[in-house]
Design an enzyme around this catalytic site. Structure first.
Site, PDB file in Angstrom:
ATOM      1  N   ASN A   1       0.890  -1.169   0.000  1.00 18.65           N
ATOM      2  CA  ASN A   1       0.000   0.000   0.000  1.00 18.65           C
ATOM      3  C   ASN A   1       0.926   1.217   0.000  1.00 18.65           C
ATOM      4  O   ASN A   1       1.396   1.642   1.050  1.00 18.65           O
ATOM      5  CB  ASN A   1      -0.880  -0.056   1.260  1.00 18.65           C
TER       6      ASN A   1
ATOM      7  N   ARG B   1      -2.511  -1.860  -3.474  1.00 21.59           N
ATOM      8  CA  ARG B   1      -3.643  -0.952  -3.366  1.00 21.59           C
ATOM      9  C   ARG B   1      -3.424   0.139  -4.406  1.00 21.59           C
ATOM     10  O   ARG B   1      -2.384   0.811  -4.399  1.00 21.59           O
ATOM     11  CB  ARG B   1      -3.679  -0.353  -1.974  1.00 21.59           C
TER      12      ARG B   1
ATOM     13  N   HIS C   1     -12.239   4.107  -0.506  1.00 20.55           N
ATOM     14  CA  HIS C   1     -12.334   3.198   0.648  1.00 20.55           C
ATOM     15  C   HIS C   1     -13.062   1.900   0.282  1.00 20.55           C
ATOM     16  O   HIS C   1     -13.581   1.200   1.158  1.00 20.55           O
ATOM     17  CB  HIS C   1     -13.059   3.856   1.847  1.00 20.55           C
TER      18      HIS C   1
ATOM     19  N   ARG D   1      -8.602  17.026   5.991  1.00 20.06           N
ATOM     20  CA  ARG D   1      -9.322  17.383   4.742  1.00 20.06           C
ATOM     21  C   ARG D   1     -10.690  17.971   5.061  1.00 20.06           C
ATOM     22  O   ARG D   1     -11.318  17.589   6.039  1.00 20.06           O
ATOM     23  CB  ARG D   1      -9.504  16.133   3.870  1.00 20.06           C
TER      24      ARG D   1
ATOM     25  N   GLU E   1      -7.972  -3.716   5.145  1.00 19.25           N
ATOM     26  CA  GLU E   1      -7.875  -3.536   3.693  1.00 19.25           C
ATOM     27  C   GLU E   1      -6.792  -4.422   3.075  1.00 19.25           C
ATOM     28  O   GLU E   1      -6.951  -4.931   1.971  1.00 19.25           O
ATOM     29  CB  GLU E   1      -7.592  -2.060   3.387  1.00 19.25           C
TER      30      GLU E   1
END
Ligand code: ADP
Length: 408
Positions: free
Chosen positions: A9, A93, A181, A241, A379
């Site tokens: 990732n 990923r 996601h 964010r 993940e």
């Protein structure tokens, strides 16, 4: 010789990785780690499956100046440590599968070209994600690599969830609500199906509340709508964010304050959210620990926006059969879960205080309008599962996948 899968990732300043043993259909975590601080304070940290530290070391910036050097540093550490493991594939990923990919894909020249064409859709992330694939393809062209996309889970959401109210030609150019996601949502939905199959077959909202945060409405396993859209800026506020913002504010910053696009981008991505609201920290833990009213306000703002998103997504679903909290805040911050569900009290949703404090799997109060779950996301395991499945499809006979005595 034990077969193993490597999962990468890669971000702009860090490379996270996990190594899984493959025995039969099972994936067992062997080790996991991260190389972070690339370009600033390079650091490698690796832990075994029990969390015991295998290595923790810093590097001079000049020693590991970029992501490619970091990849080599990971490889240099890994090779002597994998013993007689045979790495049979690498799963990555990749943030953007564009409008093209609704499933993970085995990477070849044509796929690589297509993935590169999505770089303008997520310039920083997509480049960082593709970098290790490119380097590995040069070093180990025999090693199968699989790209798993954050966007793929949402690709067949309905047209209404895919559009912005902008001129049509922009949609055709790829300005769409992609959503992110997806690997987390897919994993969590699978985990929900294992513990509550009836709920998972119905209509659920999953709240992935980490330093990046979004929510997804899932109907029978299919993403119906999600809060992030063209970029990972949209939706609810995050650690740094903004989440959704009046686009007029962006125009104001450029036209009235004379900020450049890069400056505005930096503000929206790195100086806003919980950090901007509180002026204290982007980390919910720091804000919980703070007595400052600004910290409480930032957390309350976050809870309100998440509750509003759950209500909004429930409209898209038409009904709510279950609510799931996941990721750093969702899994660990009982107060936040309580605040969010508290704001939805008018719907009949309610949490049981003791179960919520204990981070139990089911935290709904007796008589709650729907069950409320806390499910840990994973993940990397989702990527490993996809990778294994695609490798098996490509070479169904065990051992037919071209092997490797060398680590990636
Ligand atoms: P990502 O993978 O997006 O970096 P995570 O899912 O690991 O993020 O979530 C990280 C965030 O989770 C932290 O920034 C912090 O705000 C929050 N978090 C983690 N543990 C706790 C906790 N015990 N209480 C409150 N917030 C927490």
């Amino acid at each position: 010789m034990t077969e193993a899968l490597f999962v990468i990732n890669a971000g702009s300043s860090s490379i996270k990785f996990k190594l899984y043993g493959v025995a039969g259909g099972d994936l067992d975590l062997i080790l996991g780690g991260a190389f972070d601080g690339i370009g600033s304070k390079p650091r490698l940290k690796v832990r075994d499956h029990d969390g015991a530290t295998l290595v923790e070391r810093s590097y001079e910036t000049a020693e590991v100046p970029d992501a490619e050097a970091a990849q080599h540093a990971v490889s240099d550490w890994l090779i002597p440590h994998i013993g007689d493991l045979r790495i049979v594939g690498v799963g990555h990923r990749v943030v953007h599968g564009g409008p093209t990919y609704s499933h993970p894909v085995l990477v070849d020249d044509a796929v690589m070209k297509t993935l590169e064409s999505f770089i303008p859709l997520a310039p920083l992330h997509q480049l960082s994600n593709l970098d290790p694939i490119r380097v590995l393809r040069q070093r180990r062209p025999d090693l199968p690599q699989v790209a798993c996309f954050d966007t793929a889970f949402h690709r067949d959401h309905p047209e209404l969830a895919d559009r912005f109210p902008l001129p049509r030609e922009l949609y055709d150019e790829g300005v769409r609500r992609y959503g992110f996601h997806g690997l987390s949502y897919e994993y969590v939905h699978g985990a929900l199906a294992a513990v509550a199959p009836g709920v998972a077959a119905g209509r659920v909202v999953v709240a992935h509340l980490g330093s990046g945060a979004s929510l997804c409405a899932i109907d029978g396993g299919r993403s119906i709508e999600t809060t992030m859209s063209f970029t990972a800026l949209d939706g609810i506020p995050m650690g740094t964010r903004t989440g959704s913002l009046d686009p007029g504010v962006v125009l104001h910053l450029i036209e009235q304050k004379g900020m450049s696009a890069a400056e505005v981008g930096h503000m929206l991505y790195y100086e806003s959210g919980l950090l901007g609201l509180s002026g204290i920290s982007n980390d919910a833990r720091d804000l919980r620990a703070s007595a400052a009213p600004e910290a409480a306000m930032a957390l309350d703002f976050f809870a309100l926006k998440v509750a509003q998103a759950i209500a909004s997504l429930t409209v898209s679903l038409g009904r709510l059969d279950g609510l799931v909290f996941t990721a750093g805040i969702g899994e660990n911050d009982a107060d936040m879960r309580g605040q969010i569900v508290g704001r939805l009290g008018w719907t009949g949703l309610a949490v049981d205080d003791a179960a919520n404090r204990a981070h139990a799997r089911n935290i709904e109060a007796k008589g709650s309008a729907a069950p409320v779950f806390v499910i840990r996301t994973d993940e990397e395991l989702m990527i490993a599962r996809h990778t294994l499945r695609l490798l098996r499809q490509a070479a169904p006979v065990s051992g037919a996948v071209s092997g490797a005595a060398e680590a990636p």
